[in-house]
Design an enzyme around this catalytic site. Structure first.
Site, PDB file in Angstrom:
ATOM      1  N   ASP A 121       0.795  -1.366   0.067  1.00  0.00           N
ATOM      2  CA  ASP A 121       0.053   0.125  -0.107  1.00  0.00           C
ATOM      3  C   ASP A 121       0.891   1.151   0.033  1.00  0.00           C
ATOM      4  O   ASP A 121       2.080   1.130  -0.035  1.00  0.00           O
ATOM      5  CB  ASP A 121      -0.922  -0.070   1.300  1.00  0.00           C
ATOM      6  CG  ASP A 121      -0.467   0.121   2.435  1.00  0.00           C
ATOM      7  OD1 ASP A 121       1.001   0.167   2.328  1.00  0.00           O
ATOM      8  OD2 ASP A 121      -1.011   0.126   3.497  1.00  0.00           O
ATOM      9  N   HIS A 122       0.333   2.294   0.303  1.00  0.00           N
ATOM     10  CA  HIS A 122       1.091   3.652   0.266  1.00  0.00           C
ATOM     11  C   HIS A 122       2.060   3.759   1.356  1.00  0.00           C
ATOM     12  O   HIS A 122       2.798   4.382   0.973  1.00  0.00           O
ATOM     13  CB  HIS A 122       0.028   4.933   0.294  1.00  0.00           C
ATOM     14  CG  HIS A 122      -0.871   4.710   1.382  1.00  0.00           C
ATOM     15  ND1 HIS A 122      -1.772   3.835   1.528  1.00  0.00           N
ATOM     16  CD2 HIS A 122      -0.769   5.425   2.717  1.00  0.00           C
ATOM     17  CE1 HIS A 122      -2.154   3.869   2.903  1.00  0.00           C
ATOM     18  NE2 HIS A 122      -1.848   4.890   3.745  1.00  0.00           N
ATOM     19  N   CYS A 165       3.310  -3.286   4.053  1.00  0.00           N
ATOM     20  CA  CYS A 165       2.542  -2.085   4.271  1.00  0.00           C
ATOM     21  C   CYS A 165       3.035  -1.349   5.554  1.00  0.00           C
ATOM     22  O   CYS A 165       4.326  -1.697   5.897  1.00  0.00           O
ATOM     23  CB  CYS A 165       1.022  -2.875   4.638  1.00  0.00           C
ATOM     24  SG  CYS A 165       0.766  -3.418   6.019  1.00  0.00           S
ATOM     25  N   GLY A 166       2.339  -0.489   6.125  1.00  0.00           N
ATOM     26  CA  GLY A 166       3.001   0.181   7.326  1.00  0.00           C
ATOM     27  C   GLY A 166       3.379  -0.875   8.334  1.00  0.00           C
ATOM     28  O   GLY A 166       4.883  -0.534   8.705  1.00  0.00           O
ATOM     29  N   GLY A 186      -2.042  -5.760   8.328  1.00  0.00           N
ATOM     30  CA  GLY A 186      -3.123  -5.911   7.503  1.00  0.00           C
ATOM     31  C   GLY A 186      -2.734  -6.440   6.305  1.00  0.00           C
ATOM     32  O   GLY A 186      -3.572  -7.390   5.870  1.00  0.00           O
ATOM     33  N   HIS A 215      10.344 -24.578   8.356  1.00  0.00           N
ATOM     34  CA  HIS A 215       9.154 -25.431   9.011  1.00  0.00           C
ATOM     35  C   HIS A 215       7.755 -25.122   8.389  1.00  0.00           C
ATOM     36  O   HIS A 215       7.117 -26.192   8.530  1.00  0.00           O
ATOM     37  CB  HIS A 215       9.298 -24.874  10.297  1.00  0.00           C
ATOM     38  CG  HIS A 215      10.347 -25.376  11.278  1.00  0.00           C
ATOM     39  ND1 HIS A 215      10.389 -25.529  12.592  1.00  0.00           N
ATOM     40  CD2 HIS A 215      11.405 -26.036  10.958  1.00  0.00           C
ATOM     41  CE1 HIS A 215      11.575 -26.046  12.907  1.00  0.00           C
ATOM     42  NE2 HIS A 215      12.331 -26.153  12.016  1.00  0.00           N
TER      43      HIS A 215
HETATM   44  C1  RB5 Z   1      -1.760   2.508   6.527  1.00  0.00           C
HETATM   45  O1  RB5 Z   1      -1.978   3.857   7.302  1.00  0.00           O
HETATM   46  C2  RB5 Z   1      -1.601   1.341   7.593  1.00  0.00           C
HETATM   47  O2  RB5 Z   1      -2.633   1.277   8.479  1.00  0.00           O
HETATM   48  C3  RB5 Z   1      -1.326   0.182   6.786  1.00  0.00           C
HETATM   49  O3  RB5 Z   1      -0.292   0.256   5.860  1.00  0.00           O
HETATM   50  C4  RB5 Z   1      -1.121  -1.260   7.536  1.00  0.00           C
HETATM   51  O4  RB5 Z   1      -0.109  -0.772   8.362  1.00  0.00           O
HETATM   52  C5  RB5 Z   1      -2.291  -1.586   8.098  1.00  0.00           C
HETATM   53  O5  RB5 Z   1      -2.147  -2.918   8.887  1.00  0.00           O
END
Ligand code: RB5
Length: 175
Positions: free
Chosen positions: A8-9, A65-66, A70, A98
């Site tokens: 993601d961003h 992701c951050g 997620g 494993h």
């Molecule tokens: C984005 O702000 C953030 O919530 C996402 O990248 C991630 O960390 C979600 O689990």
């Protein structure tokens, strides 16, 4: 190796650096984006990478992701995916040896780039011990990760109700 990447961003910068690193090593990259800092929803990228691996378009996947959390949850929703959240090299190695992890989940906000490079390297190169006679128990266990249909769920719910989970002893010949 064909490696599917998605982020993601909050993860696209590391995703792009991982793509460059792996291309330099001769791997083929399937880059599902995102490609800039415009906010997007991580599930779509986790699903895309998961599907690419599950359908055999890619041999492995890496999602960023951050936090790594997620997007790992999203990837693990795809049947056939074994996505591991990893922050240090031993876990990366064990996820392969494993668990035969086929997708790696990384965090751009919590993990430094030097560590990311090491984690990717281990994930790409470490073998699955379940492919050797000595590691047969790992294969036996990984196979169970995909048994969670209705009958298995019923067994598990009964076991919870009875206060004990049984029937999960590894056969002697696999030890
Ligand atoms: C984005 O702000 C953030 O919530 C996402 O990248 C991630 O960390 C979600 O689990």
């Amino acid at each position: 190796m064909r490696v599917a990447l998605g982020a993601d961003h909050a993860g696209f910068e590391f995703k792009d650096r991982i793509a460059q690193m792996l291309r330099e090593e001769g791997h083929t990259i399937l880059d599902f984006g995102t490609h800039n800092a415009t906010p997007v929803d991580y599930p779509q990228y986790g699903y895309a990478v998961g599907e690419a691996v599950a359908t055999g378009q890619a041999d492995r996947g890496i999602v960023v992701c951050g936090s790594s959390l997620g997007i790992s949850i999203a990837a693990n929703k795809v049947p056939g995916v074994r996505c591991a959240v990893v922050t240090e090299p031993l876990s990366a190695e064990l996820a392969r040896r494993h668990n035969d992890a086929n997708v790696l989940a990384l965090s751009e906000r919590l993990t430094g780039w030097e560590m990311i490079e090491r984690l990717v390297d281990v994930f790409i190169h470490a073998p699955f011990d379940g492919d050797t006679p000595e590691g047969a128990r790992h294969k036996h266990r990984v196979e169970q990760l995909f048994e969670f249909g209705a009958p298995q769920r019923e067994r598990t719910l009964k076991a919870i109700e009875a206060g004990e989970v049984t029937g999960a002893v590894t056969p002697k010949e696999l030890l």
